[in-house]
Enzyme design. Sequence first.
Site, short mmCIF file in Angstrom:
data_model
loop_
_atom_site.label_atom_id
_atom_site.label_comp_id
_atom_site.label_asym_id
_atom_site.label_seq_id
_atom_site.Cartn_x
_atom_site.Cartn_y
_atom_site.Cartn_z
CG HIS A 229 -2.13 0.73 1.18
ND1 HIS A 229 -3.06 0.55 0.18
CD2 HIS A 229 -2.64 1.70 1.98
CE1 HIS A 229 -4.08 1.37 0.37
NE2 HIS A 229 -3.84 2.08 1.45
CE LYS B 193 -7.67 8.23 1.47
NZ LYS B 193 -8.12 8.73 2.78
CE LYS C 31 -3.91 6.92 1.36
NZ LYS C 31 -3.91 7.94 2.40
CG ASP D 22 -4.94 11.10 1.67
OD1 ASP D 22 -4.44 12.23 1.87
OD2 ASP D 22 -5.17 10.29 2.57
CD GLU E 253 -7.96 12.02 3.02
OE1 GLU E 253 -8.67 11.42 2.18
OE2 GLU E 253 -7.59 11.50 4.07
CG ASP F 135 -6.62 12.40 7.24
OD1 ASP F 135 -6.86 12.29 8.46
OD2 ASP F 135 -6.09 11.47 6.59
CE LYS G 7 -7.70 9.10 8.47
NZ LYS G 7 -6.28 9.17 8.11
CD GLU H 293 -10.56 6.98 4.43
OE1 GLU H 293 -10.27 7.33 3.28
OE2 GLU H 293 -9.88 7.30 5.43
C1 MUC Z 1 -5.22 8.40 5.23
O1 MUC Z 1 -4.33 9.22 5.25
O2 MUC Z 1 -6.33 8.79 4.97
C2 MUC Z 1 -6.96 5.90 4.78
C3 MUC Z 1 -7.18 5.14 3.70
C4 MUC Z 1 -5.95 4.76 3.18
O3 MUC Z 1 -5.72 4.06 2.21
O4 MUC Z 1 -4.98 5.25 3.93
C5 MUC Z 1 -5.57 5.90 5.00
C6 MUC Z 1 -4.88 7.00 5.59
MG MG Z 2 -5.73 10.89 4.63
#
Ligand code: MUC
Ligand code: MG
Length: 387
Positions: A25, A170, A172, A201, A227, A252, A276, A330
Amino acid sequence: MWNSPVTKIDQIETMILDIPTIRGHVLSMATMRTQTAVLVIVRFSDGSDGIGEGTTIGGLSYGPESPEGIKSAIDTYIAPALVGRDADNLNGAIQLIDKLVKGNRIAKTAVEIALWDGLGKRLGVSVAHLFGGAVHDKLPVAWTLASGNSETDIAEAQQMIDIRRHNIFKLKIGKRSVRDDVAHVARIKQAVGDAASVRVDVNTAWSLQEARWGLKGLQDAGCELVEQPVPARYRRAMAELTSGYEIAVMADEALNGPEDALAVTKARAADVFAVKVAQSGGLKRASEVVAIAEAAGLGLYGGTMLETGLGTAAALQLFATVETLDWGTEFFGPLLLTEDILAEPITYHDFCVQIPKGVGIGAALDPDKIAFFRRDTGRTITAVAGE
Ligand code: MUC
Ligand code: MG
């Protein structure tokens, strides 16, 4: 009644679990191949118990608490202060710990969830009931595309749409250059078209100037939300990005509890809050963050620290009580792990996650899985006892 027996907190046990992820990931600050969770079991004087989880991402690369630090804060400071106290008085426990322990929100969360779970079990009701009652039995759930490769991400997205598990993605980003990231997002949006919502994000990786370029490109590519593009403390930059572009800006890392929620709101430094539970400091504090967003007319999204089924079940209990989650949730953490630790896993279908039924957080542990994944005595036990 003056002489009615009070249920006390008898014992608080903690353990660290290391569970492999189904694939790497890739986040801007770390690549996860294992998720580490701190499991808490609180035992009460009437023989009941409660379970909780405190989890972060990428050791110390995401935030200020590590799994080892979470366990140590609970064992050394939180547990000794709570043992012997009234188990049913959640507000009393939360206030005491807030006075004795600064910060350490994830450690507080793990214990607080176990206290809510125990209270719900003793009263025969769900934690959602304790928060005023559920208004949803399922919630929309996003999936994170973070394999580090555009082709793999497109194939993964297509598969999730085909099996009707997720239609919110989402992505990354933040590890590559802004130009490469925008091209990556544009390719994925083009591949899924109107069949899915694409968001990103950045996990704080961009400077303000990079974010200006990035947001413009993302917006043009059809990405709906960005994000935490810049560091949590860059409140003015977040405010500029929020007012300067049509793409929604979500906070976040900037949201660590109700005080931050109020400051971000006052600074107009987000359109949406990713709430969160762990980052807020527990279910009660997360409900306060939600209330601030609602009062300010901001959008809401149920955020995760990629918890196992346990922490995910707890979060679902709270978010089942939230009237409007315009951006969904999520809560897919258990799906990223090779195995879940619950006796009955949380279920996902038709692009939604189901709110677990039952008392407390609606989750029970699978003892064999706990024995296998626990860091201190795990694996060898199972290796001997199992295959
Ligand atoms: C984050 O920063 O949001 C939430 C979903 C994901 O894949 O990583 C997290 C952390
Ligand atoms: Mg995040």
